[in-house]
Design a protein around this motif. Structure first.
Motif, PDB file in Angstrom:
ATOM      1  N   VAL A 137      -1.876   0.220  -3.034  1.00  0.00           N
ATOM      2  CA  VAL A 137      -1.950   0.049  -1.588  1.00  0.00           C
ATOM      3  C   VAL A 137      -1.328   1.273  -0.942  1.00  0.00           C
ATOM      4  O   VAL A 137      -0.274   1.732  -1.372  1.00  0.00           O
ATOM      5  CB  VAL A 137      -1.181  -1.229  -1.149  1.00  0.00           C
ATOM      6  CG1 VAL A 137      -1.217  -1.392   0.353  1.00  0.00           C
ATOM      7  CG2 VAL A 137      -1.733  -2.448  -1.848  1.00  0.00           C
ATOM      8  N   LYS A 138      -1.964   1.786   0.083  1.00  0.00           N
ATOM      9  CA  LYS A 138      -1.450   2.959   0.771  1.00  0.00           C
ATOM     10  C   LYS A 138      -0.435   2.543   1.836  1.00  0.00           C
ATOM     11  O   LYS A 138      -0.707   1.652   2.637  1.00  0.00           O
ATOM     12  CB  LYS A 138      -2.599   3.717   1.427  1.00  0.00           C
ATOM     13  CG  LYS A 138      -2.302   5.149   1.723  1.00  0.00           C
ATOM     14  CD  LYS A 138      -3.558   5.863   2.192  1.00  0.00           C
ATOM     15  CE  LYS A 138      -3.414   7.335   1.994  1.00  0.00           C
ATOM     16  NZ  LYS A 138      -4.624   8.051   2.379  1.00  0.00           N
ATOM     17  N   HIS A 139       0.740   3.175   1.824  1.00  0.00           N
ATOM     18  CA  HIS A 139       1.780   2.898   2.808  1.00  0.00           C
ATOM     19  C   HIS A 139       1.319   3.389   4.178  1.00  0.00           C
ATOM     20  O   HIS A 139       0.799   4.505   4.305  1.00  0.00           O
ATOM     21  CB  HIS A 139       3.084   3.595   2.402  1.00  0.00           C
ATOM     22  CG  HIS A 139       4.278   3.122   3.163  1.00  0.00           C
ATOM     23  ND1 HIS A 139       4.560   3.575   4.425  1.00  0.00           N
ATOM     24  CD2 HIS A 139       5.259   2.235   2.836  1.00  0.00           C
ATOM     25  CE1 HIS A 139       5.663   2.994   4.856  1.00  0.00           C
ATOM     26  NE2 HIS A 139       6.107   2.170   3.914  1.00  0.00           N
ATOM     27  N   ILE A 167       1.447   2.721  -3.238  1.00  0.00           N
ATOM     28  CA  ILE A 167       2.440   1.822  -3.813  1.00  0.00           C
ATOM     29  C   ILE A 167       1.726   0.872  -4.763  1.00  0.00           C
ATOM     30  O   ILE A 167       0.645   0.364  -4.443  1.00  0.00           O
ATOM     31  CB  ILE A 167       3.143   1.004  -2.707  1.00  0.00           C
ATOM     32  CG1 ILE A 167       3.740   1.925  -1.650  1.00  0.00           C
ATOM     33  CG2 ILE A 167       4.195   0.087  -3.297  1.00  0.00           C
ATOM     34  CD1 ILE A 167       4.125   1.209  -0.392  1.00  0.00           C
ATOM     35  N   ARG A 168       2.321   0.637  -5.910  1.00  0.00           N
ATOM     36  CA  ARG A 168       1.733  -0.276  -6.887  1.00  0.00           C
ATOM     37  C   ARG A 168       2.165  -1.702  -6.577  1.00  0.00           C
ATOM     38  O   ARG A 168       3.352  -2.008  -6.537  1.00  0.00           O
ATOM     39  CB  ARG A 168       2.177   0.128  -8.291  1.00  0.00           C
ATOM     40  CG  ARG A 168       1.511  -0.677  -9.378  1.00  0.00           C
ATOM     41  CD  ARG A 168       1.755  -0.060 -10.725  1.00  0.00           C
ATOM     42  NE  ARG A 168       0.925   1.128 -10.875  1.00  0.00           N
ATOM     43  CZ  ARG A 168       1.372   2.308 -11.280  1.00  0.00           C
ATOM     44  NH1 ARG A 168       2.633   2.485 -11.560  1.00  0.00           N
ATOM     45  NH2 ARG A 168       0.542   3.324 -11.414  1.00  0.00           N
TER      46      ARG A 168
END
Length: 85
Positions: A31-33, A40-41
């Motif tokens: 997922v992209k911050h 982020i995993r």
């Protein structure tokens, strides 16, 4: 419009097969911050129904959504993509 008839499918790794006809599958996604734009995993564990107890720890499996089979099981093992060595 909803995707009628289409069930969600996820790919994950078997982390536990101690139960009868049930495996625990760990699914990871990136997922992209929002602010820092860094990936982020994210991890989630799902209990999945394994009818013939064929999955071993470390197997990569495809699980598909199904009707509730028990309190925690709402997924079924569709196929084993890669067997553990």
């Amino acid at each position: 419009m909803k995707n009628r008839g289409m069930k969600r499918q996820l790919v994950g790794t078997v982390v536990s097969n101690k139960m009868d006809k049930t495996v625990v599958v760990l699914v990871e996604r990136l997922v992209k911050h929002k602010l820092y734009q860094k990936y982020i995993r994210r991890r989630a564990k799902f209990s999945a129904h394994d009818e013939i107890n064929s999955c071993q720890i470390g197997d990569k499996v495809l699980i598909g959504e199904s009707r509730p089979l028990s309190r925690t099981k709402k997924w079924r093992v569709s196929e084993i993509i890669k067997k553990a060595v």
